[in-house]
Design a protein around this motif. Structure first.
Motif, PDB file in Angstrom:
ATOM      1  N   SER A 249       0.850  -1.191   0.000  1.00 41.57           N
ATOM      2  CA  SER A 249       0.000   0.000   0.000  1.00 41.57           C
ATOM      3  C   SER A 249       0.879   1.231   0.000  1.00 41.57           C
ATOM      4  N   VAL A 250       0.348   2.302  -0.595  1.00 39.71           N
ATOM      5  CA  VAL A 250       1.079   3.559  -0.711  1.00 39.71           C
ATOM      6  C   VAL A 250       0.175   4.673  -0.214  1.00 39.71           C
ATOM      7  N   ARG A 251       0.746   5.568   0.641  1.00 40.34           N
ATOM      8  CA  ARG A 251      -0.030   6.674   1.192  1.00 40.34           C
ATOM      9  C   ARG A 251       0.544   8.001   0.715  1.00 40.34           C
ATOM     10  N   LEU A 252      -0.349   8.959   0.485  1.00 42.82           N
ATOM     11  CA  LEU A 252       0.029  10.313   0.092  1.00 42.82           C
ATOM     12  C   LEU A 252      -0.334  11.270   1.218  1.00 42.82           C
ATOM     13  N   LEU A 253       0.670  12.032   1.683  1.00 41.77           N
ATOM     14  CA  LEU A 253       0.468  12.963   2.793  1.00 41.77           C
ATOM     15  C   LEU A 253       0.801  14.372   2.335  1.00 41.77           C
ATOM     16  N   LEU A 254       0.017  15.321   2.833  1.00 36.01           N
ATOM     17  CA  LEU A 254       0.250  16.742   2.595  1.00 36.01           C
ATOM     18  C   LEU A 254       0.333  17.438   3.941  1.00 36.01           C
ATOM     19  N   ASP A 255       1.503  18.022   4.212  1.00 37.10           N
ATOM     20  CA  ASP A 255       1.748  18.671   5.507  1.00 37.10           C
ATOM     21  C   ASP A 255       1.428  17.718   6.658  1.00 37.10           C
ATOM     22  N   GLU A 256       1.936  16.478   6.523  1.00 38.96           N
ATOM     23  CA  GLU A 256       1.839  15.417   7.529  1.00 38.96           C
ATOM     24  C   GLU A 256       0.410  14.913   7.738  1.00 38.96           C
ATOM     25  N   GLN A 257      -0.509  15.250   6.848  1.00 36.76           N
ATOM     26  CA  GLN A 257      -1.882  14.764   6.925  1.00 36.76           C
ATOM     27  C   GLN A 257      -2.161  13.868   5.718  1.00 36.76           C
ATOM     28  N   GLU A 258      -2.651  12.641   5.957  1.00 37.57           N
ATOM     29  CA  GLU A 258      -2.919  11.714   4.862  1.00 37.57           C
ATOM     30  C   GLU A 258      -4.125  12.188   4.057  1.00 37.57           C
ATOM     31  N   ILE A 259      -3.928  12.258   2.733  1.00 35.95           N
ATOM     32  CA  ILE A 259      -5.012  12.731   1.865  1.00 35.95           C
ATOM     33  C   ILE A 259      -5.425  11.681   0.832  1.00 35.95           C
ATOM     34  N   ALA A 260      -4.615  10.612   0.652  1.00 29.38           N
ATOM     35  CA  ALA A 260      -4.983   9.567  -0.304  1.00 29.38           C
ATOM     36  C   ALA A 260      -4.195   8.313   0.011  1.00 29.38           C
ATOM     37  N   GLN A 261      -4.749   7.154  -0.433  1.00 24.22           N
ATOM     38  CA  GLN A 261      -4.091   5.870  -0.235  1.00 24.22           C
ATOM     39  C   GLN A 261      -4.423   4.971  -1.411  1.00 24.22           C
ATOM     40  N   GLN A 270      10.003  -5.005 -11.973  1.00 24.88           N
ATOM     41  CA  GLN A 270       9.365  -3.984 -12.799  1.00 24.88           C
ATOM     42  C   GLN A 270       9.015  -2.751 -11.964  1.00 24.88           C
ATOM     43  N   THR A 271       8.718  -1.677 -12.692  1.00 21.87           N
ATOM     44  CA  THR A 271       8.323  -0.419 -12.062  1.00 21.87           C
ATOM     45  C   THR A 271       6.821  -0.230 -12.196  1.00 21.87           C
ATOM     46  N   VAL A 272       6.190   0.191 -11.112  1.00 22.74           N
ATOM     47  CA  VAL A 272       4.737   0.378 -11.084  1.00 22.74           C
ATOM     48  C   VAL A 272       4.438   1.860 -10.909  1.00 22.74           C
ATOM     49  N   GLU A 273       3.474   2.348 -11.657  1.00 20.95           N
ATOM     50  CA  GLU A 273       3.042   3.742 -11.562  1.00 20.95           C
ATOM     51  C   GLU A 273       1.773   3.799 -10.702  1.00 20.95           C
ATOM     52  N   VAL A 274       1.880   4.517  -9.584  1.00 17.95           N
ATOM     53  CA  VAL A 274       0.749   4.654  -8.667  1.00 17.95           C
ATOM     54  C   VAL A 274       0.138   6.033  -8.885  1.00 17.95           C
ATOM     55  N   VAL A 275      -1.153   6.067  -9.212  1.00 14.18           N
ATOM     56  CA  VAL A 275      -1.833   7.325  -9.529  1.00 14.18           C
ATOM     57  C   VAL A 275      -2.783   7.677  -8.385  1.00 14.18           C
ATOM     58  N   PHE A 276      -2.598   8.884  -7.842  1.00 16.06           N
ATOM     59  CA  PHE A 276      -3.513   9.434  -6.832  1.00 16.06           C
ATOM     60  C   PHE A 276      -4.366  10.505  -7.509  1.00 16.06           C
ATOM     61  N   PRO A 277      -5.683  10.411  -7.454  1.00 14.47           N
ATOM     62  CA  PRO A 277      -6.546  11.430  -8.076  1.00 14.47           C
ATOM     63  C   PRO A 277      -6.620  12.701  -7.223  1.00 14.47           C
ATOM     64  N   VAL A 278      -5.464  13.283  -6.966  1.00 15.07           N
ATOM     65  CA  VAL A 278      -5.361  14.449  -6.096  1.00 15.07           C
ATOM     66  C   VAL A 278      -4.541  15.514  -6.813  1.00 15.07           C
ATOM     67  N   VAL A 279      -5.066  16.749  -6.839  1.00 16.93           N
ATOM     68  CA  VAL A 279      -4.326  17.893  -7.379  1.00 16.93           C
ATOM     69  C   VAL A 279      -3.653  18.601  -6.211  1.00 16.93           C
ATOM     70  N   LEU A 280      -2.364  18.654  -6.246  1.00 20.34           N
ATOM     71  CA  LEU A 280      -1.617  19.247  -5.138  1.00 20.34           C
ATOM     72  C   LEU A 280      -1.702  20.763  -5.169  1.00 20.34           C
ATOM     73  N   PRO A 281      -1.701  21.401  -4.019  1.00 24.23           N
ATOM     74  CA  PRO A 281      -1.720  22.879  -3.974  1.00 24.23           C
ATOM     75  C   PRO A 281      -0.368  23.442  -4.405  1.00 24.23           C
TER      76      PRO A 281
END
Length: 447
Positions: A249-261, A270-281
């Motif tokens: 599992s992969v988590r996305l954090l913004l300013d130490e707050q989790e916003i997507a997983q 192989q290399t895997v591309e993980v896409v988060f449907p989040v537009v960063l500020p």
């Protein structure tokens, strides 16, 4: 092993002249003088058949002539000892060993040391050898020499560190060690993807050969190798260097707050591309965390700073007569490492301090350096007092331009300055320029 070479080997053709004295000695005939004896003068002359054998004679003279010709030819051919040139001019093989943090896993570094030792012992006999180690920086472990055993002994003392991998640092350092001579570089590494950066490429001479020895990636390791913000999404790149399929599992954090997983399935190698449907500020700190308990912990997270914070202002209050000279040295000293310290030096006269403090965001004002109190009106003093009361810092450079009464007024008892005279002090004269000829008479006693 001793070796020799010739600057002009074409002159060796002159060795054929050795045949000349040998031929002269072979065709030389000795004729003895005829002596008449009275007792045999009346005898009839009878021809005598002789068998002539041509043999070399005067061996010492022949050898001297041959040696003279050989020395003459060698003198023109100009022989020299190749070993006398030393390791500074002979071809050089540099073995560059990766000592980054990734080399500490699953016996990786032991394999690297074994392969590096094989490279040293397999170097051509006419090559000097050297050993370097690199992670983010490079260092020489064994200086260029022909002593393979000493280089191997120093190689075995290496231990991996905690730095990242930078192949450009290792290659640049090895190329400088080789210099203008011929040579080669053998890189011993696990070939981390993050070791190459587009903005930091290595430059090597054309005559330097490069050989890369891959020690292999550690088993069952997943690495987070990239974070890439895009206009409509955020992408993370995961590399599975193991030999089996991994679920994680992969988590996305913004300013130490989790916003997507996101849950991923990474095929082996192989290399895997993980896409988060989040537009960063436009600003903030982004962190992507990978759950990989079996691999290396240091490559399980990556950070990205979306926008650097606004630099804090450091106000330097001067006399206002000449801002470029009154605080020149102070401004230069504060400017050292300005990118790391994150503040901006602003030189202002005392008469303009009030409007500048009012227009500056208090959160972006680091401190005020007071070089003078001349020109400080009542409004400026009140603003400085309010700034100090709110926790701001004021550095007062005591001197002839700082009036204690003015400082005591706006500090309101926080700090009291007064004039004082130092007495009964020992005074010494110290020369400003010791190289001046007037001080030579003092010798080493000069303070």
């Amino acid at each position: 092993m001793l070796g020799f070479s010739l600057l002009v080997p074409a002159f060796l053709v002159g060795l054929l002249t050795i045949a000349v004295p040998i031929a002269l000695h072979l065709i030389k005939r000795e004729t003895a003088p005829t002596v008449s004896f009275s007792a045999v003068r009346l005898l009839r002359r009878t021809p005598i058949e002789r068998t002539s054998r041509r043999r070399l004679s005067d061996w010492l003279l022949l050898m001297l002539r041959v040696v003279a010709l050989v020395l003459l030819v060698l003198g023109y051919a100009r022989p020299y000892s190749t070993d006398a040139l030393g390791a500074d001019s002979r071809p050089l093989l540099v073995v560059a060993v990766d000592i980054s943090f990734s080399m500490t896993v699953d016996g990786q570094f032991n394999r690297a040391l074994r392969l590096a030792e094989e490279a040293l012992r397999g170097a051509p006999d006419d090559h000097a050898v050297a050993v370097t180690a690199f992670d983010t920086i490079a260092q020489v472990i064994a200086e260029p020499s022909f002593d393979r055993q000493s280089a191997v002994a120093k190689l075995r003392q290496l231990i991996p560190g905690t730095g990242a991998t930078s192949y450009s640092a290792g290659l640049d350092h090895a190329a400088k060690l080789i210099g203008q001579r011929a040579g080669g570089i053998t890189v011993i590494s696990d070939l981390q993807f993050t070791g190459w950066r587009e903005s930091n490429r290595a430059r090597l001479p054309e005559k330097v050969d490069i050989r890369v020895v891959d020690i292999g990636a550690p088993l069952d390791n997943m690495a987070l190798i990239q974070i890439r913000p895009e206009p409509d999404r955020t992408v993370a790149m995961i590399l599975n260097s193991g030999v089996e399929v991994q679920n994680s599992s992969v988590r996305l954090l913004l300013d130490e707050q989790e916003i997507a997983q996101s849950e991923i399935i990474a095929p082996a190698g192989q290399t895997v591309e993980v896409v988060f449907p989040v537009v960063l500020p436009k600003s903030g700190e982004v962190q992507v965390v990978l759950n990989d308990s079996l691999g290396v912990a240091i490559d399980n997270s990556r950070y990205m700073l979306l926008k650097s914070p606004e630099p804090k202002s450091l106000l330097v209050v001067t006399t206002g007569e000449n801002l470029n000279t009154d605080a020149f040295y102070l401004e230069q000293a504060l400017g050292v490492g300005r990118e790391q310290t994150g503040f901006q030096v602003v030189l202002i006269p005392g008469t303009n301090i009030a409007p500048l403090i009012q227009s500056t965001n208090p959160n972006n004002l680091a401190a005020v350096l007071l070089l003078t109190t001349r020109g400080l009106d009542q409004a400026s003093q009140l603003l400085l007092a309010e700034f100090v009361a709110n926790g701001g810092g004021v550095l007062i450079v005591a001197g002839q331009d700082v009036e204690p009464a003015t400082v005591n007024t706006f500090l309101q008892g926080t700090l009291t300055l007064s004039h004082s005279r130092l007495t009964n002090l020992e005074r010494n004269l110290i020369p400003a320029n010791r190289r001046h000829t007037i001080w030579r008479a003092f010798g080493e006693r000069l303070g």
